[in-house]
Design a protein around this motif. Structure first.
Motif, short mmCIF file in Angstrom:
data_model
loop_
_atom_site.label_atom_id
_atom_site.label_comp_id
_atom_site.label_asym_id
_atom_site.label_seq_id
_atom_site.Cartn_x
_atom_site.Cartn_y
_atom_site.Cartn_z
N PRO A 18 2.23 4.35 -1.41
CA PRO A 18 1.84 5.11 -2.60
C PRO A 18 3.01 5.27 -3.58
O PRO A 18 4.14 5.53 -3.16
CB PRO A 18 1.43 6.48 -2.04
CG PRO A 18 1.17 6.26 -0.59
CD PRO A 18 2.06 5.14 -0.18
N VAL A 24 0.82 -1.23 0.00
CA VAL A 24 0.00 0.00 0.00
C VAL A 24 0.85 1.27 0.00
O VAL A 24 0.32 2.37 0.16
CB VAL A 24 -1.02 0.04 1.17
CG1 VAL A 24 -2.12 -0.98 0.95
CG2 VAL A 24 -0.36 -0.17 2.52
N PHE A 50 6.53 9.98 -4.95
CA PHE A 50 7.41 10.54 -3.92
C PHE A 50 7.58 9.62 -2.71
O PHE A 50 8.69 9.39 -2.24
CB PHE A 50 6.85 11.90 -3.47
CG PHE A 50 7.60 12.54 -2.35
CD1 PHE A 50 8.87 13.07 -2.55
CD2 PHE A 50 7.04 12.62 -1.07
CE1 PHE A 50 9.57 13.68 -1.50
CE2 PHE A 50 7.72 13.23 -0.02
CZ PHE A 50 8.99 13.76 -0.25
N VAL A 51 6.47 9.06 -2.22
CA VAL A 51 6.57 8.25 -1.00
C VAL A 51 7.42 7.00 -1.26
O VAL A 51 8.33 6.67 -0.49
CB VAL A 51 5.17 7.86 -0.46
CG1 VAL A 51 5.30 6.98 0.78
CG2 VAL A 51 4.37 9.11 -0.12
#
Lengths: 376, 376
Positions: free
Chosen positions: B39, B37, B42-43
């Motif tokens: 994202p 999960v 960027f994450v």
């Protein structure tokens, strides 16, 4: 003035060594000078620690109770903890297994301002376990985190809590995030007629903390999440004792692992995640649930829950909050283990629901209600 | 933006388990959600920790270097340390054995303001070990402590340091004590023409610390003694980064023992008593000397001294300060072990000299000078 006592487990070869170790701890934790130069009178009679009881527990394990004067601990929580286990924390084969603050220290550190009843009153959840989804992951912007907060509150969360790793990073600065999330949770509350509480993770440099605490209050945060392992237990105490601020505190175990992982040093699980938290004034204590990705045993978790809720104190009973491993499928098991007075953290797996995160929370609420016969 | 790296020792059955543990740490310390999960964008690309290197050290021991983004750590020291070893501190069989801040984090946390050269310049001791008698025992009044401070400075102390157990107790409240001791040390300095430095032990509730720091400065204290294990490393950082305050910090290891005592958790000795202290900005790091009443080995103490003085950083080299076991008889041995850039704590045994405490310090100075050929 009533002395407080600390009970230590001492690992020693025999009773003679254990006795010598206990006397050495009584010196180390107070005057920290050789016995022969301790000044007669007040220092020797009052300040110097006193071995009250010592006996064998088992082969190589002894139990010593040492009393200390409130004069030695003063009025700061920090110095109280320093007397309990400051320098002696560096000794091998020594673990704190119990603390009795006694009347005087109990009055200096009255404990949780809210406790179980107070938190239930704030969020209106009078029966059954409380559900606390966690806002994350780190890296999202303030708007995205606030939106998860909105959906969580809408879905029936009792407490909307930020992840402890969300502090004051550029992608979601503390003040922007707190303002937006408090507003989002308030909007959800208006729509539901319930009162989900919002606990942001307290961030900031040491000299910004005071202003950030006040900012959070004014922005509408209901409580604060604090990591005492990194920020110090004194910050918890400072908030808990502030009647005007009147905010509950949830504590997070980050950085505290080494205090429990070796049985021959640190604190018993119930002492650090229960007793010390109550002395500091926390209302909710987060710890890693058994069966999750950390290795706490069911017995260690039970010890924590008992220490959090012991009616004998110190201070009001507080809520244990096991993190990890909670799911709809496990709700019945968890309720059987922890009973009703507990805050269940719902972490990253909630994100699988995406925009339907509220449905995940509602399903958990239903599962808990079914188990416990509580009414929403 | 240059990532920083943390090197962990992982205790695992085999390489496959070690690899899985390393990937789990990279998640745990940053996003703290399941991998599926995280994202995209960027994450996943920046925030998520990244296993840079992993290999076997020995049977059942692996070494993994994980990199993290400065975006994840933000600008607070607390969150930097939280990424290094927050939740993962609660995992069994995991120890931090090295930290490389990289360019970006090194600029956010520039380290000691004074360092070895700066402290030497402040006290005018350009060669040889520094001598720091400790004001104690707890239980004396402010006048008595100030008088010991006077005699110590008169006798040739480089730094007059308060015991870490002297905080804000009623028998010698912080402000009264600091005012009187600063004045006493200043009087001695006027008489000797030297400049002994006075480091009080920073006391107060969390919301009194700021005012107490300023009070100490205005009263004439030269630096501050701080227990990061109880007050948090953030307080050290807050002082170190304040150019107007411009005060050096000496850190004390109280409450930090569990981080080093078990080899399968916590930090290597040099990391917590050297690297972390430098990142926080301490100028002098106190630790228990080998052969004293704590069980550190000569190798562990050498690792600490090396980490404090490593010319490669982080930040300026700082002074290691071994406590315990120093005496005139052992001066030559100690100097052989620690070299010149070291602060020797002189504790309770000094009190045997009574009013002649200055003679004890002078004898130590003479013994050190003889050993090292330095001039007073």
């Amino acid at each position: 003035m009533a002395r407080f006592t600390v009970t230590y487990r001492i690992f020693a070869a025999d009773q003679t060594e254990a006795n010598a170790r206990a006397e050495a701890i009584a010196l180390e934790q107070t005057v920290e000078i050789p016995r022969d130069v301790v000044p007669a009178g007040f220092v020797e009679d009052v300040i110097l620690g006193r071995v009250e009881e010592i006996g064998a527990e088992d082969e190589g394990r002894f139990r010593a109770t040492i009393s200390y004067s409130p004069e030695s601990a003063g009025f700061e929580l920090t110095q109280f903890f320093n007397v309990i286990f400051g320098n002696s924390s560096i000794q091998r084969g020594l673990r704190v297994i119990g603390i009795d603050p006694g009347k005087e220290m109990a009055s200096r550190h009255p404990g949780p301002r809210f406790g179980i009843e107070g938190i239930r009153a704030l969020c209106g959840r009078h029966e059954g376990g409380l559900i606390a989804p966690v806002l994350k992951p780190q890296g999202l912007g303030a708007d995205d985190l606030a939106q998860i907060g909105y959906l969580s509150a809408k879905g029936g969360a009792d407490i909307v809590k930020e992840d402890h790793g969300i502090m004051d990073q550029p992608m979601a600065p503390f003040r922007e995030r707190v303002e937006k999330t408090a507003a989002a949770v308030a909007r959800a509350n208006t729509e539901t007629g319930r009162h989900a509480l919002y606990f942001p993770s307290l961030a900031g440099q040491a000299d910004e903390l005071e202003a950030n605490i006040r900012f959070a209050k004014e922005a509408g945060a209901d409580g604060l999440l604090i990591m005492p392992g990194l920020l110090g237990f004194g910050v918890v105490s400072r908030i808990a004792r502030d009647a005007i601020l009147n905010m509950p505190v949830m504590t997070h175990p980050s950085f505290l692992g080494p205090y429990v992982l070796s049985p021959e040093t640190g604190f018993d699980h119930g002492v650090i995640f229960g007793t010390l938290q109550r002395l500091a004034g926390a209302d909710i204590s987060v710890f890693p649930n058994a069966g999750g990705r950390f290795g706490f045993t069911p017995e260690e978790c039970a010890q924590i829950a008992d220490a959090c809720r012991d009616g004998a104190g110190p201070g009001k009973p507080m809520l244990p909050s096991p993190g990890g491993g909670m799911s709809v499928e496990r709700a019945a098991d968890m309720a059987a283990v922890y009973g009703e007075d507990v805050v269940y953290l719902l972490g990253g797996s909630l994100l699988r629901h995406g925009e339907r995160i509220g449905e995940g929370i509602a399903a958990m609420r239903a599962a808990l209600n079914q188990t416990q016969g509580a009414k929403t």
